[in-house]
Write a protein that holds these residues in place. Structure first.
Motif, PDB file in Angstrom:
ATOM      1  N   GLY A 222      16.347 -11.572  12.017  1.00  0.00           N
ATOM      2  CA  GLY A 222      16.419 -10.435  12.938  1.00  0.00           C
ATOM      3  C   GLY A 222      15.963  -9.149  12.289  1.00  0.00           C
ATOM      4  O   GLY A 222      15.259  -8.338  12.897  1.00  0.00           O
ATOM      5  N   LEU A 223      16.339  -8.955  11.012  1.00  0.00           N
ATOM      6  CA  LEU A 223      15.907  -7.755  10.293  1.00  0.00           C
ATOM      7  C   LEU A 223      14.398  -7.721  10.144  1.00  0.00           C
ATOM      8  O   LEU A 223      13.763  -6.667  10.267  1.00  0.00           O
ATOM      9  CB  LEU A 223      16.563  -7.702   8.915  1.00  0.00           C
ATOM     10  N   GLN A 224      13.799  -8.867   9.875  1.00  0.00           N
ATOM     11  CA  GLN A 224      12.349  -8.915   9.692  1.00  0.00           C
ATOM     12  C   GLN A 224      11.611  -8.664  10.997  1.00  0.00           C
ATOM     13  O   GLN A 224      10.526  -8.087  11.006  1.00  0.00           O
ATOM     14  CB  GLN A 224      11.957 -10.282   9.121  1.00  0.00           C
ATOM     15  N   CYS A 225      12.197  -9.089  12.112  1.00  0.00           N
ATOM     16  CA  CYS A 225      11.528  -8.950  13.414  1.00  0.00           C
ATOM     17  C   CYS A 225      11.667  -7.547  13.989  1.00  0.00           C
ATOM     18  O   CYS A 225      10.887  -7.145  14.844  1.00  0.00           O
ATOM     19  CB  CYS A 225      12.084  -9.964  14.412  1.00  0.00           C
ATOM     20  N   LYS A 226      12.698  -6.818  13.541  1.00  0.00           N
ATOM     21  CA  LYS A 226      12.947  -5.488  14.083  1.00  0.00           C
ATOM     22  C   LYS A 226      11.815  -4.538  13.709  1.00  0.00           C
ATOM     23  O   LYS A 226      11.365  -4.497  12.563  1.00  0.00           O
ATOM     24  CB  LYS A 226      14.272  -4.953  13.551  1.00  0.00           C
ATOM     25  N   ALA A 227      11.337  -3.792  14.684  1.00  0.00           N
ATOM     26  CA  ALA A 227      10.248  -2.844  14.423  1.00  0.00           C
ATOM     27  C   ALA A 227      10.700  -1.783  13.425  1.00  0.00           C
ATOM     28  O   ALA A 227      11.788  -1.222  13.551  1.00  0.00           O
ATOM     29  CB  ALA A 227       9.812  -2.193  15.731  1.00  0.00           C
ATOM     30  N   GLN A 228       9.875  -1.527  12.448  1.00  0.00           N
ATOM     31  CA  GLN A 228      10.195  -0.555  11.416  1.00  0.00           C
ATOM     32  C   GLN A 228       9.596   0.808  11.761  1.00  0.00           C
ATOM     33  O   GLN A 228       8.394   0.916  12.023  1.00  0.00           O
ATOM     34  CB  GLN A 228       9.658  -1.027  10.061  1.00  0.00           C
ATOM     35  N   THR A 229      10.427   1.825  11.750  1.00  0.00           N
ATOM     36  CA  THR A 229       9.956   3.178  12.026  1.00  0.00           C
ATOM     37  C   THR A 229       9.116   3.683  10.856  1.00  0.00           C
ATOM     38  O   THR A 229       9.479   3.509   9.686  1.00  0.00           O
ATOM     39  CB  THR A 229      11.138   4.123  12.266  1.00  0.00           C
ATOM     40  N   ILE A 230       7.995   4.289  11.178  1.00  0.00           N
ATOM     41  CA  ILE A 230       7.095   4.875  10.189  1.00  0.00           C
ATOM     42  C   ILE A 230       7.311   6.380  10.189  1.00  0.00           C
ATOM     43  O   ILE A 230       7.171   7.041  11.231  1.00  0.00           O
ATOM     44  CB  ILE A 230       5.626   4.556  10.526  1.00  0.00           C
ATOM     45  N   HIS A 231       7.677   6.935   9.053  1.00  0.00           N
ATOM     46  CA  HIS A 231       7.865   8.383   8.942  1.00  0.00           C
ATOM     47  C   HIS A 231       6.496   9.006   8.650  1.00  0.00           C
ATOM     48  O   HIS A 231       6.102   9.146   7.485  1.00  0.00           O
ATOM     49  CB  HIS A 231       8.870   8.710   7.854  1.00  0.00           C
ATOM     50  N   LEU A 232       5.779   9.367   9.710  1.00  0.00           N
ATOM     51  CA  LEU A 232       4.450   9.963   9.508  1.00  0.00           C
ATOM     52  C   LEU A 232       4.547  11.239   8.677  1.00  0.00           C
ATOM     53  O   LEU A 232       3.680  11.511   7.846  1.00  0.00           O
ATOM     54  CB  LEU A 232       3.803  10.242  10.861  1.00  0.00           C
ATOM     55  N   TYR A 233       5.593  12.033   8.928  1.00  0.00           N
ATOM     56  CA  TYR A 233       5.900  13.118   8.006  1.00  0.00           C
ATOM     57  C   TYR A 233       7.046  12.629   7.135  1.00  0.00           C
ATOM     58  O   TYR A 233       8.150  12.376   7.621  1.00  0.00           O
ATOM     59  CB  TYR A 233       6.278  14.405   8.735  1.00  0.00           C
ATOM     60  N   ASN A 234       6.790  12.486   5.852  1.00  0.00           N
ATOM     61  CA  ASN A 234       7.757  11.872   4.948  1.00  0.00           C
ATOM     62  C   ASN A 234       8.756  12.856   4.348  1.00  0.00           C
ATOM     63  O   ASN A 234       9.569  12.481   3.491  1.00  0.00           O
ATOM     64  CB  ASN A 234       7.023  11.124   3.822  1.00  0.00           C
ATOM     65  N   GLY A 235       8.700  14.126   4.780  1.00  0.00           N
ATOM     66  CA  GLY A 235       9.641  15.118   4.284  1.00  0.00           C
ATOM     67  C   GLY A 235       9.245  15.764   2.974  1.00  0.00           C
ATOM     68  O   GLY A 235       9.940  16.658   2.473  1.00  0.00           O
ATOM     69  N   LYS A 236       8.096  15.334   2.406  1.00  0.00           N
ATOM     70  CA  LYS A 236       7.695  15.835   1.081  1.00  0.00           C
ATOM     71  C   LYS A 236       6.286  16.398   1.036  1.00  0.00           C
ATOM     72  O   LYS A 236       6.048  17.445   0.436  1.00  0.00           O
ATOM     73  CB  LYS A 236       7.793  14.707   0.050  1.00  0.00           C
ATOM     74  N   ASP A 237       5.338  15.672   1.665  1.00  0.00           N
ATOM     75  CA  ASP A 237       3.940  16.059   1.514  1.00  0.00           C
ATOM     76  C   ASP A 237       3.142  15.570   2.725  1.00  0.00           C
ATOM     77  O   ASP A 237       3.708  15.046   3.685  1.00  0.00           O
ATOM     78  CB  ASP A 237       3.348  15.513   0.209  1.00  0.00           C
ATOM     79  N   LEU A 238       1.830  15.755   2.667  1.00  0.00           N
ATOM     80  CA  LEU A 238       0.953  15.375   3.771  1.00  0.00           C
ATOM     81  C   LEU A 238       0.097  14.167   3.406  1.00  0.00           C
ATOM     82  O   LEU A 238      -1.047  14.052   3.834  1.00  0.00           O
ATOM     83  CB  LEU A 238       0.061  16.563   4.161  1.00  0.00           C
ATOM     84  N   SER A 239       0.684  13.250   2.640  1.00  0.00           N
ATOM     85  CA  SER A 239      -0.080  12.105   2.146  1.00  0.00           C
ATOM     86  C   SER A 239      -0.522  11.155   3.254  1.00  0.00           C
ATOM     87  O   SER A 239      -1.454  10.373   3.053  1.00  0.00           O
ATOM     88  CB  SER A 239       0.737  11.336   1.104  1.00  0.00           C
ATOM     89  N   ASN A 240       0.128  11.202   4.424  1.00  0.00           N
ATOM     90  CA  ASN A 240      -0.275  10.349   5.547  1.00  0.00           C
ATOM     91  C   ASN A 240      -1.313  11.007   6.455  1.00  0.00           C
ATOM     92  O   ASN A 240      -1.691  10.420   7.471  1.00  0.00           O
ATOM     93  CB  ASN A 240       0.950   9.969   6.388  1.00  0.00           C
ATOM     94  N   TRP A 241      -1.764  12.207   6.088  1.00  0.00           N
ATOM     95  CA  TRP A 241      -2.575  13.024   6.986  1.00  0.00           C
ATOM     96  C   TRP A 241      -3.809  13.572   6.278  1.00  0.00           C
ATOM     97  O   TRP A 241      -3.876  13.627   5.056  1.00  0.00           O
ATOM     98  CB  TRP A 241      -1.759  14.212   7.493  1.00  0.00           C
ATOM     99  N   TYR A 242      -4.759  14.054   7.084  1.00  0.00           N
ATOM    100  CA  TYR A 242      -5.844  14.900   6.575  1.00  0.00           C
ATOM    101  C   TYR A 242      -6.145  15.948   7.644  1.00  0.00           C
ATOM    102  O   TYR A 242      -5.833  15.767   8.819  1.00  0.00           O
ATOM    103  CB  TYR A 242      -7.099  14.082   6.241  1.00  0.00           C
ATOM    104  N   SER A 243      -6.712  17.050   7.248  1.00  0.00           N
ATOM    105  CA  SER A 243      -6.968  18.143   8.187  1.00  0.00           C
ATOM    106  C   SER A 243      -8.442  18.241   8.546  1.00  0.00           C
ATOM    107  O   SER A 243      -9.320  17.894   7.744  1.00  0.00           O
ATOM    108  CB  SER A 243      -6.487  19.487   7.622  1.00  0.00           C
ATOM    109  N   ASP A 244      -8.700  18.698   9.757  1.00  0.00           N
ATOM    110  CA  ASP A 244     -10.059  19.006  10.205  1.00  0.00           C
ATOM    111  C   ASP A 244     -10.023  20.407  10.796  1.00  0.00           C
ATOM    112  O   ASP A 244      -9.567  20.612  11.927  1.00  0.00           O
ATOM    113  CB  ASP A 244     -10.547  17.997  11.241  1.00  0.00           C
ATOM    114  N   VAL A 245     -10.460  21.380  10.002  1.00  0.00           N
ATOM    115  CA  VAL A 245     -10.419  22.793  10.380  1.00  0.00           C
ATOM    116  C   VAL A 245     -11.843  23.332  10.249  1.00  0.00           C
ATOM    117  O   VAL A 245     -12.343  23.517   9.128  1.00  0.00           O
ATOM    118  CB  VAL A 245      -9.450  23.581   9.478  1.00  0.00           C
TER     119      VAL A 245
END
Length: 223
Positions: A14-37
Motif C-alpha cells: 500500500g505504501l508503494q502504491c500511494k502517490a508520492q507528493t513532489i515538493h516542487l519548491y523544496n524550501g531551500k533553493d530553485l533546483s527544480n526550476w529554471y527562469s525565462d526572463v
C-alpha cells in the motif's frame, strides 16, 4: 504468524502504491526550476526575478518573466500557498506550459490560472484553449474569443470573496486530469474547465509586476 506477515506485506504494498507528493519548491533553493526572463537577454546582470527569502520562494514582479519546472507533468493535483507581500497586484500559475515566449514574446504556450488580487481562479488562454459552462457570460461575445494577441482570452471565475485579506496566505489547488482543469481557492471551487487543448506540460510561476511570496508548491500525481 503467517497472518501477521500477510498484513505487513499488504501494508508495504500500500505504501508503494500511494502517490508520492513532489515538493516542487523544496524550501531551500530553485533546483527544480529554471527562469525565462526576456530582459536577461540584453542584460545578464539584471536583478533576479525569482529568489529565496526567509525560506520562501519570492516572485519579485520585475523584470517580468516566468519560473518553469524542469520536468513536465500530466494528471496531477497542484497545491500552492501564496500571498502578496506588499501591494496587491498580478501573478499566475501556468499549467501545461510548452513553447516559450509564444504570446507577446513573453508568455509560454499554456493555460494560466490567475492569481491576480480579486481575480484568483480566472482562466487565461495562452495559445491553448479550454471550455467552461456559460462561456459567453464568462468570456464575452463568441466572435471575440481567441488564444492569441488581441483576442478575448480571459474566462472569469465562478465566485467572489474567495481570497483572504491582503497579507494573509491563500491556498490554491489546481487539479489537472485528462482535458479537465478544476481550481479551488481557500476551499471554494472557483473554476471548472474541460476540453483543454493541452493535457500535459511544465508548470510555471509568473513575475508580472507584483511581489508574491510562495511557501508551498506541491504536486501529487493522480491515477
Amino acid at each position: 504468524m503467517k497472518c501477521f506477515f500477510s498484513i505487513i506485506l499488504i501494508y508495504f504494498i500500500g505504501l508503494q502504491c500511494k502517490a508520492q507528493t513532489i515538493h516542487l519548491y523544496n524550501g531551500k533553493d530553485l533546483s527544480n526550476w529554471y527562469s525565462d526572463v526576456p530582459a536577461v537577454d540584453k542584460d545578464p546582470n539584471i536583478r533576479k526575478s525569482f529568489i529565496i527569502r526567509d525560506g520562501k520562494l519570492v516572485s519579485m514582479g520585475t523584470p517580468e518573466g516566468h519560473l518553469l519546472t524542469k520536468d513536465s507533468y500530466e494528471n496531477y493535483r497542484l497545491e500552492v500557498e501564496y500571498r502578496f507581500a506588499g501591494k496587491p497586484g498580478n501573478c499566475g500559475v501556468l499549467v501545461h506550459a510548452s513553447t516559450p515566449r509564444a504570446l507577446y514574446a513573453m508568455f509560454p504556450k499554456s493555460i494560466e490560472v490567475q492569481m491576480m488580487h480579486e481575480n484568483a481562479g480566472d482562466f487565461w488562454c495562452i495559445v491553448e484553449d479550454i471550455k467552461v459552462d456559460n462561456m459567453e457570460t464568462r468570456r464575452g461575445p463568441k466572435e471575440n474569443w481567441g488564444i492569441t494577441e488581441g483576442k478575448e482570452r480571459r474566462i472569469k471565475n465562478l465566485t467572489d470573496n474567495s481570497e483572504k485579506p491582503l497579507g494573509e496566505w491563500n491556498r490554491m489547488v489546481v487539479e489537472c486530469k485528462g482535458d479537465r482543469i478544476k481550481v479551488w481557492v481557500n476551499g471554494d471551487l472557483v473554476n471548472d474547465g474541460y476540453g483543454a487543448t493541452a493535457q500535459k506540460g511544465q508548470i510555471a510561476l509568473q513575475a508580472e509586476g507584483a511581489e508574491v511570496e510562495f511557501r508551498k508548491v506541491d504536486l501529487t500525481p493522480l491515477k
